[in-house]
Write an enzyme that holds these catalytic residues in place. Structure first.
Site, PDB file in Angstrom:
ATOM      1  N   ASP A  37       0.827  -1.207   0.000  1.00 58.84           N
ATOM      2  CA  ASP A  37       0.000   0.000   0.000  1.00 58.84           C
ATOM      3  C   ASP A  37       0.863   1.259   0.000  1.00 58.84           C
ATOM      4  O   ASP A  37       0.641   2.189  -0.774  1.00 58.84           O
ATOM      5  CB  ASP A  37      -0.897   0.027   1.248  1.00 58.84           C
ATOM      6  CG  ASP A  37      -1.891  -1.113   1.315  1.00 58.84           C
ATOM      7  OD1 ASP A  37      -3.049  -0.905   0.933  1.00 58.84           O
ATOM      8  OD2 ASP A  37      -1.506  -2.206   1.755  1.00 58.84           O
ATOM      9  N   THR A  80      -6.871  -4.897   0.163  1.00 57.20           N
ATOM     10  CA  THR A  80      -5.697  -5.186   0.998  1.00 57.20           C
ATOM     11  C   THR A  80      -5.883  -6.464   1.809  1.00 57.20           C
ATOM     12  O   THR A  80      -4.945  -7.245   1.983  1.00 57.20           O
ATOM     13  CB  THR A  80      -5.398  -4.002   1.937  1.00 57.20           C
ATOM     14  OG1 THR A  80      -5.123  -2.837   1.150  1.00 57.20           O
ATOM     15  CG2 THR A  80      -4.188  -4.297   2.813  1.00 57.20           C
TER      16      THR A  80
END
Length: 359
Positions: A110, A179
């Protein structure tokens, strides 16, 4: 004979000195301005010279150029996402809890993807507002240059410049969608996304799948490299929903559409939008509708909204309201996405779904 010389009156000496001081001031101030410009003082993160199509006062930007940079940013971010996942060193941590009580996870994928995507866009277009899911560290700036070339596939679809005021533009970045699935190594759900909204309306969307290297892009009233499928079943639809609340949607969907309705649990809003389209990716499931019943962030949905809109589709709240991509970074009213079906008829069929999502 005495040597010849030039005599200056006291007034002449004063004028001469003032002229000299003026020249020195001009040179020195120009030097300082150059130094300040070089180091981006007084500007945004990743400052410096104005990017293409951006004047000193904000000026205008060409949406074709923004599309080209957005595609490049999504791919560059995807490279970081893939590299971290393949290294198997994710440095996973929690940013807190979601509204449903699950961990809101973050990984090195990320962070590194966000850095690449943000600074590429910010260097190219320093005068536009950029909203991103992850925090941008102003002490860790990076100038990532763009070669200012618009790819041929974009020029083929959008032949003429599409100029808009820079101040009307808001960019939404999702550097790693899904995620949770990324940490579980469920790679097919993972995407990187960029959206450009003009006056709050989504006009340009990019969804990139790092592990299959497929990229979908579209511009409203412009062109696209992706298309809708030829047919959809709205009577007994296949509905793609979040893995975290598939049971909640299934109960209402079966009541609304009947027992033949198929529920497809999936991760990532980008993946779910692609499920509605004609995508040449063997790992991509197919659906007729996308329904979400809980709070969702705008960087999760803006790119998909723009792509669907460009293809004649719709993405609204469950009550049929259009979504504005200004102001707050999330929406409360759930989500219904469709293409080539009667969207408002579907809204009327789902009167209780939003209430179900907010128990």
């Amino acid at each position: 004979m005495a040597p010849m010389g030039i005599r200056l009156s006291p007034l002449g000496v004063a004028v001469f000195c003032l002229l000299g001081l003026g020249v020195l001031y001009h040179l020195y101030s120009g030097f300082l301005a150059g130094r300040f410009s070089l180091f981006g003082m007084g500007g945004e993160p990743g400052g410096g010279a104005a990017g293409p199509g951006a004047a000193a006062d904000g000026g205008t930007v060409d949406l074709r150029e923004m599309l080209a940079v957005s595609v490049l940013a999504a791919v560059r971010g995807g490279d970081e996402v893939r590299r971290v996942r393949e290294s198997n060193v994710l440095h996973e941590k929690s940013k807190g809890k979601t509204r449903e009580g699950a961990d809101d996870k973050m990984t090195s994928g990320d962070v590194l993807s966000n850095r690449k995507m943000f600074y590429l866009l910010k260097t190219a277009f320093p005068n536009v507002q950029i909203n991103t899911e992850e925090h941008v560290d102003a002490t860790d700036q990076e100038v990532i240059l763009w070669d200012r070339k618009i790819p041929e596939d974009i020029l083929k679809e959008i032949a003429t410049p599409q100029e808009v005021p820079a101040e009307s533009v808001t960019v939404w970045i999702d550097p790693l969608d899904a995620t949770q699935e990324y940490t579980e190594d469920l790679r097919k759900y993972v995407t990187t996304m960029v959206c450009v909204a003009v006056n709050g309306k989504p006009v340009l969307g990019v969804i990139h799948k790092p592990f299959s290297e497929y990229t979908a892009w579209a511009m409203v009233d412009g062109g696209s490299n992706v298309k809708a499928r030829t047919s959809y079943n709205e009577k007994t639809p296949r509905i793609v929903v979040s893995r975290s609340h598939s049971g909640m949607v299934k109960q209402v969907a079966l009541q609304t559409f009947g027992n033949q309705t198929t529920i497809i649990p999936a991760g990532g809003a980008g993946y779910k939008v692609l499920a509605l389209l004609d995508v040449p990716d063997k790992s991509q499931e197919k659906a007729d509708l996308y329904i979400h019943v809980t709070y969702i962030k705008k960087w999760d949905i803006c790119a998909g909204n723009a792509i669907l809109k460009a293809l004649g589709g719709h993405m609204t709240t469950l009550s049929g309201e259009e979504i504005s991509y200004t102001g707050s970074d999330g929406i409360e009213g759930g989500l219904l996405a469709s293409v080539r079906v009667d969207h408002q008829a579907l809204v009327r069929k789902l009167p209780d779904l939003e209430k179900t999502g907010h128990k």
